[in-house]
Motif scaffolding. Structure first.
Motif, PDB file in Angstrom:
ATOM      1  N   PRO A  55      31.332  15.988  -1.476  1.00  0.00           N
ATOM      2  CA  PRO A  55      32.689  16.363  -1.061  1.00  0.00           C
ATOM      3  C   PRO A  55      32.877  17.866  -0.940  1.00  0.00           C
ATOM      4  CG  PRO A  55      32.678  15.816  -3.396  1.00  0.00           C
ATOM      5  CD  PRO A  55      31.278  15.547  -2.882  1.00  0.00           C
ATOM      6  N   VAL A  56      33.811  18.216  -0.091  1.00  0.00           N
ATOM      7  CA  VAL A  56      34.173  19.608   0.112  1.00  0.00           C
ATOM      8  C   VAL A  56      35.590  19.794  -0.413  1.00  0.00           C
ATOM      9  CG1 VAL A  56      34.684  21.359   1.830  1.00  0.00           C
ATOM     10  CG2 VAL A  56      32.678  19.892   2.126  1.00  0.00           C
ATOM     11  N   THR A  57      35.755  20.785  -1.245  1.00  0.00           N
ATOM     12  CA  THR A  57      37.063  21.082  -1.815  1.00  0.00           C
ATOM     13  C   THR A  57      37.510  22.451  -1.327  1.00  0.00           C
ATOM     14  OG1 THR A  57      36.529  19.792  -3.783  1.00  0.00           O
ATOM     15  CG2 THR A  57      38.376  21.323  -3.933  1.00  0.00           C
ATOM     16  N   VAL A  58      38.732  22.518  -0.849  1.00  0.00           N
ATOM     17  CA  VAL A  58      39.230  23.781  -0.319  1.00  0.00           C
ATOM     18  C   VAL A  58      40.712  23.907  -0.666  1.00  0.00           C
ATOM     19  CG1 VAL A  58      39.752  22.747   1.918  1.00  0.00           C
ATOM     20  CG2 VAL A  58      39.316  25.198   1.763  1.00  0.00           C
ATOM     21  N   SER A  59      41.180  25.101  -0.843  1.00  0.00           N
ATOM     22  CA  SER A  59      42.583  25.350  -1.149  1.00  0.00           C
ATOM     23  C   SER A  59      43.402  25.431   0.138  1.00  0.00           C
ATOM     24  CB  SER A  59      42.751  26.645  -1.942  1.00  0.00           C
ATOM     25  OG  SER A  59      42.106  26.550  -3.190  1.00  0.00           O
ATOM     26  N   GLU A  60      44.641  25.028   0.025  1.00  0.00           N
ATOM     27  CA  GLU A  60      45.544  25.103   1.177  1.00  0.00           C
ATOM     28  C   GLU A  60      45.586  26.518   1.731  1.00  0.00           C
ATOM     29  OE1 GLU A  60      49.473  23.691   0.204  1.00  0.00           O
ATOM     30  OE2 GLU A  60      49.448  22.344   1.931  1.00  0.00           O
ATOM     31  N   SER A  61      45.627  26.612   3.052  1.00  0.00           N
ATOM     32  CA  SER A  61      45.667  27.837   3.850  1.00  0.00           C
ATOM     33  C   SER A  61      44.308  28.523   3.978  1.00  0.00           C
ATOM     34  CB  SER A  61      46.701  28.835   3.329  1.00  0.00           C
ATOM     35  OG  SER A  61      46.233  29.523   2.184  1.00  0.00           O
ATOM     36  N   GLU A  62      43.306  28.002   3.291  1.00  0.00           N
ATOM     37  CA  GLU A  62      41.962  28.531   3.497  1.00  0.00           C
ATOM     38  C   GLU A  62      41.349  27.911   4.761  1.00  0.00           C
ATOM     39  OE1 GLU A  62      40.453  29.672  -1.005  1.00  0.00           O
ATOM     40  OE2 GLU A  62      39.566  27.983   0.053  1.00  0.00           O
ATOM     41  N   SER A  63      40.237  28.504   5.185  1.00  0.00           N
ATOM     42  CA  SER A  63      39.540  27.989   6.361  1.00  0.00           C
ATOM     43  C   SER A  63      38.547  26.907   5.952  1.00  0.00           C
ATOM     44  CB  SER A  63      38.805  29.124   7.075  1.00  0.00           C
ATOM     45  OG  SER A  63      37.816  29.671   6.216  1.00  0.00           O
ATOM     46  N   LEU A  64      38.202  26.075   6.927  1.00  0.00           N
ATOM     47  CA  LEU A  64      37.278  24.968   6.695  1.00  0.00           C
ATOM     48  C   LEU A  64      36.283  24.921   7.840  1.00  0.00           C
ATOM     49  CD1 LEU A  64      36.485  22.241   5.248  1.00  0.00           C
ATOM     50  CD2 LEU A  64      38.104  21.140   6.820  1.00  0.00           C
ATOM     51  N   ALA A  75      27.623   3.339  26.806  1.00  0.00           N
ATOM     52  CA  ALA A  75      28.490   2.379  26.119  1.00  0.00           C
ATOM     53  C   ALA A  75      27.714   1.508  25.143  1.00  0.00           C
ATOM     54  CB  ALA A  75      29.228   1.492  27.133  1.00  0.00           C
ATOM     55  N   GLN A  76      26.642   2.059  24.587  1.00  0.00           N
ATOM     56  CA  GLN A  76      25.842   1.266  23.661  1.00  0.00           C
ATOM     57  C   GLN A  76      26.169   1.567  22.201  1.00  0.00           C
ATOM     58  OE1 GLN A  76      21.808   1.935  24.831  1.00  0.00           O
ATOM     59  NE2 GLN A  76      22.003   0.821  26.736  1.00  0.00           N
ATOM     60  N   GLY A  77      27.353   2.037  21.950  1.00  0.00           N
ATOM     61  CA  GLY A  77      27.752   2.319  20.583  1.00  0.00           C
ATOM     62  C   GLY A  77      27.519   3.773  20.236  1.00  0.00           C
ATOM     63  N   LEU A  78      28.179   4.213  19.191  1.00  0.00           N
ATOM     64  CA  LEU A  78      28.086   5.595  18.733  1.00  0.00           C
ATOM     65  C   LEU A  78      27.124   5.706  17.558  1.00  0.00           C
ATOM     66  CD1 LEU A  78      31.881   6.549  18.783  1.00  0.00           C
ATOM     67  CD2 LEU A  78      30.159   6.927  20.565  1.00  0.00           C
ATOM     68  N   THR A  79      26.535   6.884  17.418  1.00  0.00           N
ATOM     69  CA  THR A  79      25.711   7.203  16.256  1.00  0.00           C
ATOM     70  C   THR A  79      26.504   8.156  15.388  1.00  0.00           C
ATOM     71  OG1 THR A  79      23.648   6.911  17.476  1.00  0.00           O
ATOM     72  CG2 THR A  79      23.551   8.201  15.448  1.00  0.00           C
ATOM     73  N   PHE A  80      26.713   7.776  14.138  1.00  0.00           N
ATOM     74  CA  PHE A  80      27.573   8.541  13.241  1.00  0.00           C
ATOM     75  C   PHE A  80      26.761   9.312  12.199  1.00  0.00           C
ATOM     76  CE2 PHE A  80      31.952   7.251  14.011  1.00  0.00           C
ATOM     77  CZ  PHE A  80      31.786   6.141  14.810  1.00  0.00           C
ATOM     78  N   GLY A  81      27.330  10.438  11.777  1.00  0.00           N
ATOM     79  CA  GLY A  81      26.851  11.093  10.571  1.00  0.00           C
ATOM     80  C   GLY A  81      27.372  10.357   9.344  1.00  0.00           C
ATOM     81  N   LEU A  82      27.007  10.836   8.169  1.00  0.00           N
ATOM     82  CA  LEU A  82      27.365  10.153   6.928  1.00  0.00           C
ATOM     83  C   LEU A  82      28.821  10.319   6.555  1.00  0.00           C
ATOM     84  CD1 LEU A  82      24.319  10.849   4.594  1.00  0.00           C
ATOM     85  CD2 LEU A  82      24.699   8.985   6.193  1.00  0.00           C
ATOM     86  N   GLY A  83      29.484  11.279   7.173  1.00  0.00           N
ATOM     87  CA  GLY A  83      30.865  11.562   6.811  1.00  0.00           C
ATOM     88  C   GLY A  83      30.938  12.660   5.757  1.00  0.00           C
ATOM     89  N   THR A  84      31.994  13.446   5.839  1.00  0.00           N
ATOM     90  CA  THR A  84      32.227  14.523   4.880  1.00  0.00           C
ATOM     91  C   THR A  84      33.630  14.354   4.319  1.00  0.00           C
ATOM     92  OG1 THR A  84      30.824  16.044   6.136  1.00  0.00           O
ATOM     93  CG2 THR A  84      32.356  17.013   4.531  1.00  0.00           C
ATOM     94  N   ARG A  85      33.699  14.140   3.016  1.00  0.00           N
ATOM     95  CA  ARG A  85      35.017  14.005   2.378  1.00  0.00           C
ATOM     96  C   ARG A  85      35.566  15.383   2.081  1.00  0.00           C
ATOM     97  NH1 ARG A  85      37.726   9.969   0.123  1.00  0.00           N
ATOM     98  NH2 ARG A  85      35.920   8.571   0.282  1.00  0.00           N
ATOM     99  N   VAL A  86      36.747  15.657   2.558  1.00  0.00           N
ATOM    100  CA  VAL A  86      37.408  16.952   2.360  1.00  0.00           C
ATOM    101  C   VAL A  86      38.662  16.744   1.534  1.00  0.00           C
ATOM    102  CG1 VAL A  86      38.586  18.861   3.490  1.00  0.00           C
ATOM    103  CG2 VAL A  86      36.494  17.893   4.514  1.00  0.00           C
ATOM    104  N   SER A  87      38.788  17.521   0.487  1.00  0.00           N
ATOM    105  CA  SER A  87      39.999  17.494  -0.336  1.00  0.00           C
ATOM    106  C   SER A  87      40.631  18.867  -0.306  1.00  0.00           C
ATOM    107  CB  SER A  87      39.670  17.103  -1.776  1.00  0.00           C
ATOM    108  OG  SER A  87      39.161  15.799  -1.834  1.00  0.00           O
TER     109      SER A  87
END
Lengths: 112, 114
Positions: B10-19, B99-111
């Protein structure tokens, strides 16, 4: 508004049992897709369809069948469910040009 | 086959900071795939955040931007000032235009914390 619905939203099944996951879309899209998502993996494509009567194998089709009886409906069938098929399943629809896929809310399946 | 690699959360960031969430891809089925960022907010389904189908172009939505860089095969997602409502899981994906479907990354959880 584009709409893809899935049922059931949660399912508990027994090993060896048959499970059918249903998906309905009102987008009038030709293409529909089934994905599963597991910890440590992104969404992985199981089956997809180009239209009524068509089903194609995706990247991980083993243990799954699909059925597309109409433009609106696309089912995923587990004839003999196994615990390794415990996952969250997502259905999606999309246009011919692979522009954007619209996803359903997901179905949580637990196979005991 | 095709693959997508993105920032591990997970990625944790404070409000108003950049991501910034990094995304790189490998496409074997097509030279210039379509690139997407999807997002899943808490309690909601997966939805498209932005897409770019032409190399060199930039996509933007809800204050987020991503540029399709074919030289570095990257599609990083950036936002200059995040809000608490940006807390979500972000997925980078590619499509082969067949149209053969998408390839996804693992996902990044951001808080994002106030």
């Amino acid at each position: 508004e584009a709409a893809v619905t899935q049922s059931p939203r949660n399912k508990v099944a027994v090993t060896g049992g048959k499970v059918t996951l249903s998906c309905n879309q009102t987008n009038n899209h030709n293409n529909m897709y089934w994905y599963r998502q597991d910890t440590g993996h992104g969404l992985r494509l199981i089956h997809y369809s180009y239209g009524a009567g068509s089903t194609e194998k995706g990247d991980i089709p083993d243990g799954y069948k699909a059925s597309r009886p109409s433009q609106e409906n696309f089912s995923l069938i587990l004839e003999l469910a196994t615990p390794s098929q415990t996952s969250v399943y997502f259905c999606a629809s999309g246009s011919l040009k692979q522009d954007t896929q619209y996803f359903g809310p997901g179905t949580r399946l637990l196979v005991l | 086959g095709d693959s997508v690699t993105q920032t591990e959360g997970p990625v944790t960031v404070s409000e108003s900071e950049s991501l910034i969430i990094n995304c790189t891809y490998s496409a074997t089925s097509i030279a210039y795939p379509n690139l997407f960022w999807y997002v899943r907010y808490p309690g909601e389904g997966l939805q498209l955040l932005l897409k770019v189908i032409t190399a060199g172009q930039k996509g933007s939505s809800r204050g987020f931007e991503a540029t399709y860089n074919k030289e570095t095969t990257s599609f990083h997602l950036q936002k200059a000032s995040v809000q608490e409502s940006d807390s979500a899981v972000y997925y980078c994906a590619l499509g082969d235009n067949y149209a053969q479907g998408l390839t996804f990354g693992l996902g990044t959880r951001v808080s994002v914390f106030p």
